[in-house]
Motif scaffolding. Structure first.
Motif, short mmCIF file in Angstrom:
data_model
loop_
_atom_site.label_atom_id
_atom_site.label_comp_id
_atom_site.label_asym_id
_atom_site.label_seq_id
_atom_site.Cartn_x
_atom_site.Cartn_y
_atom_site.Cartn_z
N THR A 1 0.84 -1.20 0.00
CA THR A 1 0.00 0.00 0.00
C THR A 1 0.87 1.24 0.00
O THR A 1 2.07 1.16 0.33
N ASP A 2 0.30 2.38 -0.35
CA ASP A 2 1.06 3.63 -0.39
C ASP A 2 0.79 4.53 0.81
O ASP A 2 1.69 5.22 1.27
N VAL A 3 -0.47 4.55 1.27
CA VAL A 3 -0.87 5.56 2.25
C VAL A 3 -1.74 4.95 3.35
O VAL A 3 -2.60 4.12 3.08
N PHE A 4 -1.49 5.41 4.57
CA PHE A 4 -2.40 5.16 5.69
C PHE A 4 -3.11 6.46 6.01
O PHE A 4 -2.46 7.51 6.12
N LEU A 5 -4.43 6.40 6.17
CA LEU A 5 -5.20 7.51 6.69
C LEU A 5 -5.65 7.12 8.08
O LEU A 5 -6.27 6.07 8.26
N LEU A 6 -5.32 7.93 9.07
CA LEU A 6 -5.74 7.70 10.45
C LEU A 6 -6.78 8.74 10.82
O LEU A 6 -6.60 9.93 10.55
N ALA A 7 -7.86 8.29 11.42
CA ALA A 7 -8.95 9.18 11.83
C ALA A 7 -9.51 8.70 13.15
O ALA A 7 -9.45 7.50 13.46
N THR A 8 -10.06 9.61 13.92
CA THR A 8 -10.61 9.28 15.23
C THR A 8 -12.08 9.66 15.31
O THR A 8 -12.46 10.77 14.89
N GLY A 9 -12.88 8.76 15.87
CA GLY A 9 -14.28 9.02 16.17
C GLY A 9 -14.47 9.13 17.67
O GLY A 9 -13.72 8.54 18.45
N ARG A 10 -15.49 9.85 18.08
CA ARG A 10 -15.74 10.08 19.50
C ARG A 10 -16.52 8.96 20.18
O ARG A 10 -16.56 8.89 21.40
N SER A 11 -17.16 8.12 19.41
CA SER A 11 -17.95 7.01 19.95
C SER A 11 -17.94 5.88 18.93
O SER A 11 -17.53 6.08 17.78
N GLU A 12 -18.41 4.70 19.35
CA GLU A 12 -18.48 3.58 18.41
C GLU A 12 -19.37 3.91 17.22
O GLU A 12 -19.04 3.61 16.08
N ARG A 13 -20.47 4.57 17.49
CA ARG A 13 -21.39 4.96 16.42
C ARG A 13 -20.73 5.92 15.44
O ARG A 13 -20.87 5.81 14.23
N ASN A 14 -19.96 6.88 15.96
CA ASN A 14 -19.25 7.83 15.12
C ASN A 14 -18.17 7.12 14.29
O ASN A 14 -17.99 7.43 13.11
N VAL A 15 -17.46 6.18 14.88
CA VAL A 15 -16.44 5.41 14.15
C VAL A 15 -17.07 4.69 12.97
O VAL A 15 -16.57 4.73 11.84
N VAL A 16 -18.20 4.02 13.20
CA VAL A 16 -18.89 3.29 12.14
C VAL A 16 -19.40 4.25 11.06
O VAL A 16 -19.30 3.96 9.86
N ALA A 17 -19.91 5.40 11.48
CA ALA A 17 -20.40 6.39 10.51
C ALA A 17 -19.26 6.93 9.64
O ALA A 17 -19.42 7.09 8.42
N ILE A 18 -18.12 7.21 10.25
CA ILE A 18 -16.96 7.70 9.50
C ILE A 18 -16.52 6.64 8.49
O ILE A 18 -16.31 6.94 7.31
N ALA A 19 -16.39 5.41 8.95
CA ALA A 19 -15.97 4.32 8.06
C ALA A 19 -16.96 4.14 6.91
O ALA A 19 -16.56 3.97 5.75
N GLY A 20 -18.24 4.21 7.21
CA GLY A 20 -19.26 4.06 6.18
C GLY A 20 -19.19 5.17 5.14
O GLY A 20 -19.32 4.91 3.94
N GLU A 21 -18.96 6.39 5.58
CA GLU A 21 -18.86 7.51 4.65
C GLU A 21 -17.62 7.38 3.77
O GLU A 21 -17.67 7.68 2.57
#
Length: 137
Positions: free
Chosen positions: A38-58
Motif C-alpha cells: 500500500t502507499d498511504v495510511f489515513l488515520l482518523a478518530t471518532g468520539r464514539s463507536e457509532r461515530n467510528v462506524v459512521a466515519i468508516a461508512g462515509e
C-alpha cells in the motif's frame, strides 16, 4: 519511494469523507517505502463507536463513488478500530481510546506525513487559530 498521484487523490477523497462525519485528528502517512502492498495510511478518530462506524461508512461510500471498491474490511461490528483496505490507501478509523493505545503514528514515525485538503475547524492548526483571534487592547 513515494505515494503515487492516484493514491494521493484517493487519500483526499477518503479524508474529506471522514471530515464530513466529524472525524478528529486526521493524519495521512506515506508508507510506500516500508510497505510494498500500500502507499498511504489515513488515520482518523471518532468520539464514539457509532461515530467510528459512521466515519468508516462515509469513507466507503465516497470511495465507491470514485470507482474504488473495498478490498478488505475489519472491525466494523465493534466500532472501535475499523480498517478499510482500498489497495493504494488503507484507512484506520479509531475510537479515541484505541487510537491512543495503538499509537500508529509512533509505530510509523519514520514515514512522512501527507498534507490533507480538509476544511473543518478540527483540521485548522493552532497557530492559524491564534492568528485569527482578536488582538488584546
Amino acid at each position: 519511494m513515494t505515494a503515487t498521484p492516484r493514491a494521493i487523490e484517493l487519500l483526499q477523497i477518503a479524508a474529506r469523507a471522514a471530515d464530513d462525519k466529524q472525524a478528529d485528528d486526521l493524519v495521512a502517512l506515506d508508507v510506500s517505502g516500508p510497505l510494498p502492498l500500500t502507499d498511504v495510511f489515513l488515520l482518523a478518530t471518532g468520539r464514539s463507536e457509532r461515530n467510528v462506524v459512521a466515519i468508516a461508512g462515509e469513507i466507503e461510500d465516497k470511495m465507491l463513488e470514485a470507482g474504488v471498491k473495498t478490498l478488505r474490511r475489519e472491525g466494523r461490528a465493534e466500532g472501535r478500530w475499523v480498517l478499510l483496505d482500498f489497495g493504494d490507501v488503507v484507512a484506520h478509523v479509531f475510537h479515541d481510546e484505541d487510537r491512543q493505545y495503538y499509537a500508529l503514528e509512533r509505530l510509523w514515525s519514520d514515514c512522512p506525513t501527507i498534507p490533507l485538503d480538509v476544511l473543518s475547524e478540527s483540521a485548522t492548526a493552532p497557530a492559524e487559530l491564534a492568528a485569527d483571534a482578536p488582538a488584546e487592547a
